[in-house]
Structures are given as structure tokens and as C-alpha cells.
Motif scaffolding. Structure first.
Motif, PDB file in Angstrom:
ATOM      1  N   CYS A  29       0.774  -1.051  -0.226  1.00 24.45           N
ATOM      2  CA  CYS A  29       0.091  -0.063  -0.197  1.00 24.45           C
ATOM      3  C   CYS A  29       0.811   1.152  -0.087  1.00 24.45           C
ATOM      4  N   LEU A 148      -6.128   3.380   3.941  1.00 23.42           N
ATOM      5  CA  LEU A 148      -6.571   2.351   4.854  1.00 23.42           C
ATOM      6  C   LEU A 148      -7.220   1.133   4.581  1.00 23.42           C
ATOM      7  N   ASP A 149      -8.329   1.349   3.506  1.00 21.63           N
ATOM      8  CA  ASP A 149      -8.801   0.164   3.006  1.00 21.63           C
ATOM      9  C   ASP A 149      -7.814  -0.837   2.330  1.00 21.63           C
ATOM     10  N   LEU A 151      -4.491  -1.326   3.526  1.00 22.78           N
ATOM     11  CA  LEU A 151      -3.980  -2.051   4.542  1.00 22.78           C
ATOM     12  C   LEU A 151      -4.737  -3.115   5.325  1.00 22.78           C
ATOM     13  N   THR A 152      -6.118  -3.060   5.113  1.00 24.20           N
ATOM     14  CA  THR A 152      -6.805  -4.176   5.862  1.00 24.20           C
ATOM     15  C   THR A 152      -6.835  -5.426   4.844  1.00 24.20           C
ATOM     16  N   GLY A 153      -6.526  -5.163   3.548  1.00 22.61           N
ATOM     17  CA  GLY A 153      -6.315  -6.435   2.717  1.00 22.61           C
ATOM     18  C   GLY A 153      -4.906  -6.862   2.154  1.00 22.61           C
TER      19      GLY A 153
END
Length: 280
Positions: A29, A148-149, A151-153
Motif C-alpha cells: 500500500c 486504510l482500506d 491496509l486491511t487487505g
């Protein structure tokens, strides 16, 4: 914006030219802002690693030493405010500043609050005036949400962390322990996410305890057991090359318990590109 006054030179985007760019994948990311006439500021996180910040320069502009890092209110806000974030190391060159997770997260928090983040340091050529390099919060919020989205993946590991993996075994046995199956789960997850990995080599080994013929057979059982586990997790069996060597290739002496434990292993090598198998 490139501004110069008696106090020094400032590099930062004007409000009407400020851009935040996001590059997102399961491997990495990246959140960055171009800084006109200077370079860019980059927040980066690779799978399996902590986030960090890089200040990139098109040419050497800052002198080696320490820069003052501050969060400042943008000029268009009615109330001026400034917070000192600390002194950070500077190394003259194309990447003068590299910051670890804690300071990188502080910078993101300040930008999210609507503050500018500014580095101040003497110029490389030894002039008395200071050089300010700043990031602006204009257009930050939407890009930050996308970052941030991302990072979650992220995958739990990156290629460097699984390209060479060792799986260890109890003495004289081929059973996979929970600690080792967790390693294999991460390897399988990465393999299925990265089409650039085209082949996997699995090599079985033992310590020197027992007869050589028995150890050769044990190393086969270990290697084939690891291959079966990965296939059960969805790895393409056609891309797996399995070999076994018994006690032939120790990585440590077999003189004591700890050394022998290092030799009781199966190694997994992931390859990107054409695979050439050495002769055994």
C-alpha cells in the motif's frame, strides 16, 4: 510551490495543485504526495512489514544531520498552531529521510487533523538559510481512506519472507507440528496470490542420527508430506519439484541437539521466472 525569503526556501504544493495518490494491492500500500520542484513524500507499507515514511528528492537538497519535524496550521486557517514532532535524521542524497512506523503514524494523524507536516533543515551546499519541505492536507481525506482500506487487505507476508522457508521436524519423524503448518499456510496463501511465482522446489533433509538409507527415506517422507500439505491448500502440484537428500547437506554440525535440530528440515524455495533444477 517553491518560495524563497530571508528565512530560507520552502517546497510544498499549493492548495490548487495538491494531489494525494494511492497505489493499492495485496502486496503493498502506497500513499504519496508530489512536492513540486523537490520530489515526493511517501507513506508505504509492504505485506508482512510495518509502515514507514520516505522523503524522496530529485536531487540532494538537504544537508546530512537532523531536521526539525513539525505539524503546522495551513496559512488559510484563522488560528495559527504548531506542534513539534521531534528531530529526525537526514542523510544527504535522493532519499534524505526515512522514518519508522511511530513517526509515520504521527504524520498521518496530523495530516488527518488538517495540519501541514514540515521538515526543516539546512541546505546541502552550506548556506545559512533553512530549507522547508512540506506536505499539505488538501485532498488528503479521501486518499487516506483508500489507503486504510488497502491496509486491511494486505497479505500477512511478502515474497522476501516466504521465498526461502524452512520447516523443522522432531527427531526420526515426519509429522508436521502446528508451528510448521502455520508457516506452510502463509506460504500457500502467498503462492495463490502471486501469479509471478511459477515454480516451487521442496527439499527434504535429516540429521546424521541413524543409518544413511533410513535417513534418505525419512527425508523423502518429509518432503512429500510438505508437498501434500501445500497441494491440499490449493497449490498447483504441476509446479512443485520434490527432492530428498537424507543427511547429505547439513546446515549445521551434528555434534549437539541444537545443531541436529537445524538439520531436520524441509526447505521450500519459490521461484519467479524459469526454474532450472540443479542435478542431485
Amino acid at each position: 510551490m517553491l518560495a524563497a525569503d530571508a528565512a530560507g526556501v520552502t517546497y510544498k504544493p499549493r492548495p490548487n495543485e495538491a494531489q494525494w495518490q494511492v497505489e493499492a494491492s495485496v502486496f503493498e500500500c502506497r500513499l504519496s504526495q508530489p512536492i513540486p520542484y523537490y520530489g515526493e513524500g511517501v507513506f508505504l507499507r509492504r505485506a508482512g512489514e510495518q509502515s514507514h515514511f520516505l522523503l524522496r528528492s530529485k536531487s540532494s537538497r538537504l544537508k546530512t544531520g537532523q531536521a526539525r519535524l513539525q505539524a503546522k496550521t495551513p496559512v488559510w486557517k484563522p488560528v495559527a498552531d504548531a506542534r513539534k514532532l521531534g528531530l529526525v535524521p537526514v542523510k544527504q542524497g535522493r532519499v534524505p529521510v526515512t522514518l519508522k512506523r511511530v513517526l509515520a503514524e504521527q504524520m498521518l494523524a496530523e495530516l488527518h487533523r488538517g495540519m501541514e507536516v514540515v521538515f526543516t533543515r539546512a541546505p546541502w551546499y552550506g548556506g545559512r538559510e533553512s530549507v522547508d519541505v512540506g506536505l499539505t492536507p488538501v485532498n488528503f481525506a479521501l486518499a487516506y481512506a483508500k489507503y486504510l482500506d488497502c491496509l486491511t487487505g494486505l497479505l500477512p507476508v511478502n515474497y522476501d519472507q516466504v521465498a526461502r522457508t524452512a520447516i523443522y521436524f522432531p527427531s526420526g519423524r515426519d509429522e508436521l507440528r502446528p508451528t510448521e503448518t502455520r508457516k506452510l499456510d502463509r506460504v500457500a496463501l502467498y503462492i495463490q496470490a502471486d501469479p509471478a511465482v511459477v515454480a516451487y522446489v521442496i527439499d527434504g533433509h535429516t540429521d546424521s542420527v541413524g543409518r544413511r538409507s533410513d535417513n534418505l527415506e525419512l527425508s523423502r517422507m518429509r518432503a512429500e508430506g510438505v508437498a501434500r500439505y501445500l497441494i491440499g491448500k490449493g497449490v498447483d502440484r504441476e509446479k512443485i519439484a520434490t527432492r530428498w537428500h537424507g543427511e547429505r547437506y547439513p546446515v549445521s554440525t551434528n555434534r549437539d541437539r541444537k545443531s541436529r535440530a537445524k538439520n531436520r528440515r524441509v526447505t521450500i524455495r519459490l521461484d519467479k521466472g524459469e526454474l532450472e533444477l540443479p542435478s542431485t
